[in-house]
Motif scaffolding. Structure first.
Motif, PDB file in Angstrom:
ATOM      1  N   ASN A 206       0.905  -1.594  -0.065  1.00 20.86           N
ATOM      2  CA  ASN A 206       0.062  -0.018   0.211  1.00 20.86           C
ATOM      3  C   ASN A 206       0.898   1.092  -0.038  1.00 20.86           C
ATOM      4  OD1 ASN A 206       1.038   0.441   2.455  1.00 20.86           O
ATOM      5  ND2 ASN A 206      -0.965  -0.324   3.542  1.00 20.86           N
ATOM      6  N   ARG A 207       2.198   1.400  -0.359  1.00 15.26           N
ATOM      7  CA  ARG A 207       2.997   2.538   0.017  1.00 15.26           C
ATOM      8  C   ARG A 207       3.301   2.711  -1.593  1.00 15.26           C
ATOM      9  NH1 ARG A 207       8.225   0.396   1.653  1.00 15.26           N
ATOM     10  NH2 ARG A 207       9.202   2.756   1.426  1.00 15.26           N
TER      11      ARG A 207
ATOM     12  N   ASP B 113      -6.911   6.590  -3.823  1.00 10.84           N
ATOM     13  CA  ASP B 113      -6.652   6.593  -3.021  1.00 10.84           C
ATOM     14  C   ASP B 113      -4.503   7.296  -3.261  1.00 10.84           C
ATOM     15  OD1 ASP B 113      -8.902   7.130  -1.962  1.00 10.84           O
ATOM     16  OD2 ASP B 113      -8.507   5.892  -0.329  1.00 10.84           O
ATOM     17  N   ARG B 114      -4.538   6.217  -4.247  1.00 12.54           N
ATOM     18  CA  ARG B 114      -2.962   6.022  -4.116  1.00 12.54           C
ATOM     19  C   ARG B 114      -2.594   6.541  -6.412  1.00 12.54           C
ATOM     20  NH1 ARG B 114      -0.444   1.167  -3.198  1.00 12.54           N
ATOM     21  NH2 ARG B 114      -3.007   0.086  -2.190  1.00 12.54           N
TER      22      ARG B 114
ATOM     23  N   PHE C 138       6.478   7.255   0.720  1.00 10.65           N
ATOM     24  CA  PHE C 138       5.454   6.308  -0.052  1.00 10.65           C
ATOM     25  C   PHE C 138       6.546   5.546  -1.299  1.00 10.65           C
ATOM     26  CE2 PHE C 138       2.272   8.863   1.681  1.00 10.65           C
ATOM     27  CZ  PHE C 138       0.890   7.271   1.800  1.00 10.65           C
TER      28      PHE C 138
ATOM     29  N   PHE D 153       2.580   4.411  -5.197  1.00 10.37           N
ATOM     30  CA  PHE D 153       1.504   5.053  -5.941  1.00 10.37           C
ATOM     31  C   PHE D 153       1.852   5.433  -7.042  1.00 10.37           C
ATOM     32  CE2 PHE D 153      -0.444   9.546  -5.216  1.00 10.37           C
ATOM     33  CZ  PHE D 153      -1.209   9.380  -3.900  1.00 10.37           C
TER      34      PHE D 153
END
Lengths: 269, 307
Positions: B17-18, B40-41, B64, B20
Motif C-alpha cells: 500500500n505504499r 487513493d494512490r 510512499f 503510488f
C-alpha cells in the motif's frame, strides 16, 4: 510578544555573525524573515528538538534556502544542534553549507534552487492527507522565486486538492537578485492572483508579531497563503531596503554597528 | 510494454500500500485500471511535470513509493533539476517511467523523440537507469525498482513489442534480473563477436543475426547504470569484436558507459587486452522529417554493420 522579539533579535544576531565570519551573502533576506521564524519556532510548529524526525511533527520547509543563516540560527537556538556549530558556517567540512542542508538536524529539505520546495511541500501535505495524519506543512518562500512557474503549478495543485493542511508564507521584501520585484517581473496584484488560484490569502505586516501569530493560527478550509510584507535587511538601518545586502557581507566594524543597533532596539535580548 | 508495466504495477500495488502512481495528464487507456483499483494512490497532477516530480519527492519522503509516468522527455528532461535535486540528492525512492523511448513516437517529431535522457540521467548520483528490451524485462524491472529503496528511471517503449527472452534459456518462472548485470539473449558457442544492446532495439540485433547468419552473441543490458564491471570482464576477455547498439545519441549513452567500463578495467590492470568496440548510436543529430520508428532508426544510422 517580548519573547518573539527577544528570539528574533537572537536569530538576527547569530545570522549577522555567521555571514560576517564566513564572508557570505544573503543577509538581507535572512533578516527580513527573522520575525516570521521567531513566531513559527516559538509557538506555531509542533516540533521537538530532541526528536527532530518524530512522525507527527509539523513540517517546515524553507524554500528560500539562500537565507539559511536565519534558519540555522533558529534551530541552534532551539537546541536542534549545539550553538558552537554556528561558527563553522560556510567553512570547509561543515554541514552548515550556505544553502539549507537536510543533513542538519531540524532541516526537512535541502533547498537552494528556487521553485522546488513548495511543490515538495504539496507532496508532504498530500501524504499527510492520505495517511490521515494531523500534522501541518509550512513552506516559506521568497518573493523573487514566485517568478518560477513550478510554484504556480503547485498553487493550482494545492487548491484543486483542498490542501488546507498547507500554509505558504511569502517573505515579500520586494527586492530580488537584480532589483525590485516590481521592476524585474511584477508580482502584483499578488493577493488577487493567489485568491484567484483558490487560496485563502492573508496579507500582513511581516514584522508585527501579533499579526504574524494571528495569521498563522487563523483556521482555514483552503490552503493558506500568508503574504508577509517585510523589509529586506530589517533591523540594521544601513542594510534595510538595499539590494547591495543581498550580496555584501559586513566588515567587523559593520557587524559591531549592526549588533549595537539590534541591542538598542531590544535591550532585553 | 506499457501494458506489461501497468499489469505488474497493479499486481505489486495489491500487496504493497505504499505504491503510488502519478501521471502528467498522459496514459489514456493505460493507467485507468490502476486509478480504479487504488483511487487513493493515484494522482493526475495535470500537465505539470516539474510539479509532479517534486510532489513525488514529497510523497517518497513520507514513505510512499511513487511512480511518475509520462511520455519520453516530459518526466525526464523537462524536470531534470527536480530529479537531480529533489529526488536523487535526497535519496528518495521515486520511480520515473517514460513511455516512447527512442523513436517510438517517430512521426510525432523531435519533441517526442527520447534520445538523450539515458546519458543525462546516468550522470546523476544515486540514480539507477534502466531500458528493458522486452515486456518481460520491463516487468522484472518494476519488481526490482519497488524492492530497491532508491531512485529509478525505466525507459519503456510503447505497446506490442515482442517478447525476446521466451525463446532462450531464460523462462518466465525463473527469470530474475540482477542489478547491474547483462542478460544473454542469444549465443553461439564458437562466436568471437558480440552485440551489446539496451532497450527494445535488441529485437533489431536478433533479426540482424538471424537474417545475415551472423555468428554473434547478443546481450541485453536492462541497466545502463549501474553496469557491473566484474560482470563485463569475462565478456571483454571472450569477445574480440563488440558492437554496442542503442536508440540514443552517441554522446554519453549506453555505448559510452560500456567504453568507460572497458577503459577502467584496462586502466586498473584487470583487462589485459581490450576488444575492438564499435558504437552504433545516433550521431549527434536531430530529425526534421516524419517517419516510423523503423524509418528513423535507419535514417539515423542505427544499422548494424555487415562487415
Amino acid at each position: 510578544m517580548d519573547k518573539y522579539q527577544i528570539f528574533a533579535t537572537q536569530i538576527r544576531t547569530e545570522a549577522l555573525k555567521m555571514v560576517c565570519r564566513a564572508k557570505a551573502s544573503h543577509i538581507g533576506g535572512a533578516l527580513s524573515m527573522a520575525d516570521i521564524l521567531s513566531v513559527l519556532y516559538s509557538d506555531i510548529l509542533q516540533i521537538d528538538p530532541q526528536n527532530p524526525d518524530a512522525c507527527d511533527r509539523d513540517r517546515f520547509i524553507l524554500s528560500k534556502g539562500h537565507a539559511c543563516t536565519a534558519l540555522y540560527a533558529t534551530l541552534a537556538l532551539k537546541g536542534f544542534f549545539p550553538m558552537e556549530e554556528l561558527s563553522t558556517y560556510g567553512q570547509d567540512n561543515s554541514r552548515l553549507m550556505s544553502h539549507t542542508n537536510h543533513k542538519v538536524p531540524g532541516v526537512e529539505l535541502s533547498t537552494g534552487s528556487l521553485g522546488h520546495a513548495f511543490p515538495v511541500s504539496c507532496g508532504l501535505a498530500y501524504a499527510a492527507r492520505i495517511k490521515q495524519e494531523t500534522w501541518k506543512t509550512y513552506c516559506l518562500l521568497s518573493d523573487g522565486e514566485l517568478d518560477e512557474g513550478s510554484n504556480w503549478e503547485a498553487f493550482m495543485f494545492a487548491a484543486h486538492h483542498h490542501l488546507h493542511n498547507l500554509t505558504a508564507i511569502i517573505d515579500y521584501n520586494k527586492i530580488q537578485a537584480m532589483g525590485n520585484t516590481n521592476e524585474v517581473i511584477c508580482l502584483e496584484p499578488l493577493e488577487d492572483k493567489l485568491n484567484a488560484f483558490g487560496w485563502n490569502v492573508i496579507s500582513i505586516d511581516g514584522h508585527n508579531y501579533e499579526i504574524i501569530e494571528a495569521a498563522l493560527l487563523q483556521p482555514t478550509t483552503k490552503p493558506k497563503a500568508v503574504i508577509a510584507h517585510t523589509i529586506k535587511g530589517k533591523g540594521v538601518d544601513f542594510m534595510e531596503n538595499s539590494l547591495l545586502w543581498h550580496y555584501r557581507n559586513p566588515t567587523e566594524e559593520q557587524l559591531a554597528e549592526a549588533l549595537a543597533q539590534l541591542q538598542i532596539q531590544n535591550p532585553k535580548s | 510494454m506499457r501494458s506489461a508495466f501497468i499489469q505488474q504495477l497493479l499486481e505489486e500495488a495489491k500487496n504493497n500500500n505504499r505504491i503510488f502512481l502519478l501521471v502528467g495528464d498522459l496514459g489514456y487507456s493505460v493507467v485507468e485500471s490502476f486509478a480504479e483499483h487504488f483511487p487513493d494512490r493515484f494522482l493526475n497532477v495535470g500537465v505539470a511535470e516539474q510539479n509532479m516530480a517534486s510532489i513525488a519527492a514529497g510523497l517518497a519522503k513520507e514513505g510512499f513509493i511513487p511512480f511518475i509516468y509520462s511520455i519520453g522527455n516530459f518526466p525526464t528532461l523537462r524536470c531534470m533539476e527536480q530529479i537531480r535535486y529533489d529526488i536523487c540528492y535526497h535519496e528518495l525512492a521515486v520511480k520515473i517511467i517514460a513511455v516512447g523511448g527512442g523513436y517510438a513516437y517517430g512521426s510525432l517529431g523531435a519533441s517526442h523523440h527520447t534520445t538523450e535522457e539515458l546519458g543525462m540521467l546516468r550522470t546523476i548520483p544515486n540514480m539507477t537507469v534502466c531500458a528493458p528490451a522486452d515486456p518481460i524485462e520491463a516487468k522484472e524491472l518494476v519488481k526490482l525498482a519497488i524492492q530497491d529503496n532508491s531512485p529509478y528511471y525505466i525507459r519503456l517503449s510503447k505497446n506490442g513489442e515482442p517478447i525476446l527472452h521466451s525463446n532462450f534459456e531464460i523462462q518466465n518462472s525463473e527469470f530474475r534480473i540482477k542489478k547491474g548485470y547483462p542478460l544473454l539473449l542469444h549465443s553461439l558457442n564458437s562466436s568471437n563477436s558480440a552485440i551489446f544492446t539496451t532497450g527494445v532495439i535488441a529485437a533489431d540485433a536478433l533479426k540482424f543475426v538471424a537474417e545475415n547468419s551472423r555468428n554473434a552473441a547478443i546481450y541485453t543490458f536492462p541497466f545502463v547504470k549501474p553496469i557491473d564491471r566484474q560482470a563485463l570482464l569475462p565478456l571483454f576477455e571472450k569477445y574480440e569484436n563488440i558492437i554496442t547498439l542503442e536508440e540514443h545519441q552517441a554522446s554519453g549513452g549506453f555505448g559510452s558507459a560500456i567504453l568507460e567500463c572497458m577503459n577502467d578495467l584496462e586502466e586498473t590492470g584487470q583487462l589485459r587486452m581490450h576488444p575492438k568496440l564499435k558504437r552504433v548510436a545516433i550521431p549527434d543529430s536531430f530529425t526534421h522529417i516524419a517517419g516510423s520508428q523503423a524509418f528513423l532508426k535507419k535514417m539515423n544510422g542505427l544499422n548494424l554493420p555487415l562487415e
